[in-house]
Design a protein around this motif. Structure first.
Motif, PDB file in Angstrom:
ATOM      1  N   CYS A 192      28.011 -34.370   1.333  1.00 32.88           N
ATOM      2  CA  CYS A 192      26.622 -34.976   0.991  1.00 32.88           C
ATOM      3  C   CYS A 192      26.360 -35.976   1.757  1.00 32.88           C
ATOM      4  O   CYS A 192      27.253 -37.285   1.803  1.00 32.88           O
ATOM      5  CB  CYS A 192      26.804 -35.363  -0.682  1.00 32.88           C
TER       6      CYS A 192
ATOM      7  N   CYS B 109      24.411 -33.194  -2.466  1.00 33.64           N
ATOM      8  CA  CYS B 109      25.193 -32.396  -3.521  1.00 33.64           C
ATOM      9  C   CYS B 109      24.159 -32.493  -4.822  1.00 33.64           C
ATOM     10  O   CYS B 109      23.121 -33.047  -4.921  1.00 33.64           O
ATOM     11  CB  CYS B 109      26.389 -33.079  -3.840  1.00 33.64           C
TER      12      CYS B 109
ATOM     13  N   CYS C 234      23.362 -35.601  -6.615  1.00 33.75           N
ATOM     14  CA  CYS C 234      22.625 -36.579  -5.985  1.00 33.75           C
ATOM     15  C   CYS C 234      21.255 -36.082  -6.273  1.00 33.75           C
ATOM     16  O   CYS C 234      20.168 -36.915  -6.137  1.00 33.75           O
ATOM     17  CB  CYS C 234      22.926 -36.884  -4.591  1.00 33.75           C
TER      18      CYS C 234
HETATM   19 ZN   LIG Z   1      26.099 -36.662  -3.366  1.00 28.74          ZN
END
Ligand SMILES: [Zn+2]
Length: 103
Positions: free
Chosen positions: A19, A43, A46
């Motif tokens: 990520c 990800c 996020c």
């Molecule tokens: Zn993330």
């Protein structure tokens, strides 16, 4: 949006990617990719955070009931995080899972 465009540079030996926001490592299929920059991997956590940030920017200055409702939840979320209740061993898990369904 497809998870196909992964560059060889980003791909780890085991087929996972990282990520770009928090550094979490997962498979490309479990990452969100930006339309014009498929090399960027986010990800799911996020991606949800970015989504909430987008709502906050859109709601800024908006006085509609839905915007005020989301603003109240953001204030409540910030209050819970300030108190550290999301790490509480009795209610932390429930609060964090509940957060996925709140605006
Ligand atoms: Zn993330």
């Amino acid at each position: 949006m497809s998870a196909e465009p992964v560059t060889a540079i980003d791909l780890h030996a085991d087929g996972s990617v990282q990520c770009w926001c928090c550094g979490t490592i997962d498979t490309p299929a479990r990452m969100v990719h930006l339309g014009n920059h498929p090399e960027v991997h986010l990800c799911l956590g996020c991606a949800h955070f970015v989504h909430q940030q987008a709502w906050e920017i859109e709601d800024d200055g908006n006085r509609r009931p839905a915007a005020l409702f989301r603003d109240r939840f953001r204030n409540l979320r910030a209050f819970v995080i300030r108190r550290g209740w999301h790490h509480n061993r009795f209610i932390g898990n429930r609060l964090r899972s509940l957060d996925k369904y709140l605006p």
